[in-house]
Design an enzyme around this catalytic site. Structure first.
Site, mmCIF file in Angstrom:
data_model
loop_
_atom_site.group_PDB
_atom_site.id
_atom_site.type_symbol
_atom_site.label_atom_id
_atom_site.label_comp_id
_atom_site.label_asym_id
_atom_site.label_seq_id
_atom_site.Cartn_x
_atom_site.Cartn_y
_atom_site.Cartn_z
ATOM 1 N N GLU A 1 -1.382 -9.746 -2.419
ATOM 2 C CA GLU A 1 -2.721 -9.163 -2.418
ATOM 3 C C GLU A 1 -3.445 -9.562 -3.701
ATOM 4 O OE1 GLU A 1 -3.859 -7.081 0.290
ATOM 5 O OE2 GLU A 1 -2.072 -8.066 1.084
ATOM 6 N N GLU B 1 0.829 -1.208 0.000
ATOM 7 C CA GLU B 1 0.000 0.000 0.000
ATOM 8 C C GLU B 1 0.862 1.257 0.000
ATOM 9 O OE1 GLU B 1 -3.554 2.204 2.516
ATOM 10 O OE2 GLU B 1 -3.236 0.057 2.817
ATOM 11 N N ASP C 1 17.856 -4.092 -12.424
ATOM 12 C CA ASP C 1 18.405 -4.258 -13.774
ATOM 13 C C ASP C 1 17.481 -3.768 -14.884
ATOM 14 O OD1 ASP C 1 16.442 -6.185 -13.733
ATOM 15 O OD2 ASP C 1 17.777 -7.887 -14.097
#
Length: 305
Positions: free
Chosen positions: A281, A80, A223
């Site tokens: 999530e 979040e 990268d």
């Protein structure tokens, strides 16, 4: 000790994963207050609060002098904050203090799993710059997955046993543990297309997922590239030694059943539509567009001794 920062904000959630969150706050503020002239402790009562506070910090309505953010919580709480910082273009360093079941990205940052030890490491930690994954209009640090990884996450959320436990997602002989759902996919990675049937697709930015390291030696969140893994075989009893490290050059030669494709821009559709796990999530369904945003976020990093 000289204060490194003017005003730090420590975000936390009551359901952070710590048994006693108030005690935990006390344990981390000793170290954090030694590097911040002013330390604000901010409770997030509801989902979305941290994103709202990030907007207030951006517009200077929260305070005019905030120059570092800290987060005490698990991967969901960290996610979040990442979304708040990215969506409001907050160019501020972030210190992550583990406070949940898994903190995969803290392993990448060499941060201790104990919140008190982690807070003490913040004193000497250096700011590192890391890539971020953008998924439609959301952001993530670590991974995007669908298929079996979502089934596992839903098992955990339901209070069932985590079938992967401490095993690597890429190492489990999961067929014996769960009946995976097959689905058809169409995948575009940097304008090359792939299609077929699978039980799991995983796009990784960081090298740790589910508490274990993906055995790809050159996988790095610095990268400018993402790593997509397609699980082609229904049974993943795939290797003489799944934990044997390998690099991108020889992965597809020596790893049977899991195809590895590096890339920067990814589009994915499935039949049927599949739920998508973003850093633990589950908030989206396919189709999804994924891209890497290089050097997007500043995170306090402990030097690897």
């Amino acid at each position: 000790m000289e204060n490194k920062y003017t005003h730090g904000v420590l975000f936390y959630h009551e359901h952070s994963g710590l048994k006693n969150i108030n005690q935990g706050i006390g344990e981390v503020t000793t170290a954090l207050s030694s590097i911040c002239k002013h330390l604000s402790i901010q409770l997030s009562e509801n989902e979305g609060d941290i994103i709202k506070y990030c907007q207030e910090i951006k517009t200077k309505n929260y305070a005019k002098d905030v120059d570092i953010l800290f987060i005490l919580g698990g991967d969901g709480t960290v996610n979040e904050l990442i979304n708040g910082v990215m969506s409001h273009d907050l160019q501020l360093p972030i210190g992550i203090l583990p406070g949940g079941t898994f903190n995969d990205f803290t392993k990448t940052l060499n941060i201790a799993p104990n919140h008190k030890q982690a807070s003490e490491q913040m004193i000497s930690a250096q700011v590192g710059t890391y890539d971020v994954i953008k998924i439609n209009n959301q952001y993530a640090l670590n991974f995007v997955g669908l298929g079996l990884i979502v089934q596992n996450a839903e098992n955990v959320q339901d209070g069932s046993k985590d079938i992967f436990g401490k095993l690597s997602y890429i190492g489990s002989t999961v067929k014996t543990l769960l009946n995976p759902t097959q689905f058809n996919y169409q995948l575009s990675i940097d304008d090359k297309t792939y299609s077929g049937e699978t039980t799991m697709i995983l796009t990784a930015n960081g090298p740790f997922i589910g508490g274990s390291r993906i055995p790809l030696t050159d996988l790095s969140p610095q990268d400018g590239e993402l790593n997509t893994f397609i699980f082609n075989e229904q049974s993943f009893s795939i290797l003489n030694d799944i934990f044997k490290k390998r690099d991108s050059m020889n992965w597809n030669e020596i790893t049977q059943g899991i195809e590895h494709i590096p890339g920067k821009k990814i589009s994915l559709t499935t039949d049927p539509a599949m739920k998508v796990d973003i850093d633990g999530e589950i908030s989206l369904e396919t189709p999804i567009d994924i891209e890497v945003i290089p050097n997007a976020i500043q995170l306090l990093t402990v030097n690897d001794l």
